[in-house]
Enzyme design. Structure first.
Site, short mmCIF file in Angstrom:
data_model
loop_
_atom_site.label_atom_id
_atom_site.label_comp_id
_atom_site.label_asym_id
_atom_site.label_seq_id
_atom_site.Cartn_x
_atom_site.Cartn_y
_atom_site.Cartn_z
N PRO A 133 0.78 -1.24 0.00
CA PRO A 133 0.00 0.00 0.00
C PRO A 133 0.82 1.30 0.00
O PRO A 133 0.81 2.07 0.96
CB PRO A 133 -0.84 -0.14 1.27
CG PRO A 133 0.02 -0.95 2.19
CD PRO A 133 0.73 -1.92 1.30
N CYS A 134 1.46 1.57 -1.12
CA CYS A 134 2.21 2.81 -1.25
C CYS A 134 1.29 4.03 -1.24
O CYS A 134 1.74 5.14 -0.95
CB CYS A 134 3.07 2.78 -2.50
SG CYS A 134 2.19 2.39 -4.03
#
Length: 170
Positions: A133-134
């Site tokens: 989850p950047c």
């Protein structure tokens, strides 16, 4: 001119429609290698189209995520990257659903507080968006920063994680 990466040996891909547009997922036997948002064109690096257990699980989990039913992915990962990138990507996976952190926070978490810019580069080169989850990384001033899939997608992913699922209604 667009450069394409050489396909990884044994890589295959599958596609799905999502609330953020078409998504292609790629994998080798060992795990997921790419999640491509806005995948209107097929890239050689994704390998030929074809189902695998990893790809089927990835599509199932992505559908559950977009439906607001999944908060943590459980998939084997096999993204190519440097040791530093893998440390950053591991730190991204540890960010709890529905929360955000800064690039400086990630740099401190990996034990290199001066590496803020390098963390930003590694974050931007994350090939497994959403699953790694950047999108949960924002600027130290609280503002949304660039996102390879487009800032509008980052905004929608964060809204979904805040419980604003109405944005994803048909």
């Amino acid at each position: 001119m667009t450069r394409t990466k050489a396909p990884r040996d044994g890589a295959k891909h599958m596609t799905m429609d999502s609330p953020l547009g078409p998504i292609a997922v790629s994998a080798v036997d060992e795990g997921l290698t790419y999640v491509h948002m806005g995948a209107e064109e097929i890239d050689r690096a994704w390998g030929p189209e074809g189902a695998t257990p990893v790809l089927e699980a990835a599509l199932e989990q992505l559908e559950a995520y977009f439906a607001g039913e999944l908060t943590e992915f459980d998939l084997p990962l096999a993204a190519a990257g440097t040791d530093f990138q893998h440390r950053v990507w591991a730190a991204l996976r540890a960010i709890p659903y529905g929360t955000t952190v800064s690039y400086g926070d990630i740099a401190r978490r990996i034990g290199n507080p001066a590496a803020v810019r390098a963390v930003g580069l590694a974050n931007g080169q994350n090939p497994i968006a959403v699953v790694v989850p950047c999108h949960r990384v924002i600027g130290s001033n609280g503002k949304l920063t660039g996102y390879a899939g487009g800032v509008w997608r980052k905004e929608r992913l964060l809204a979904l994680e805040r419980g604003e699922t109405g944005l994803f209604a048909a």
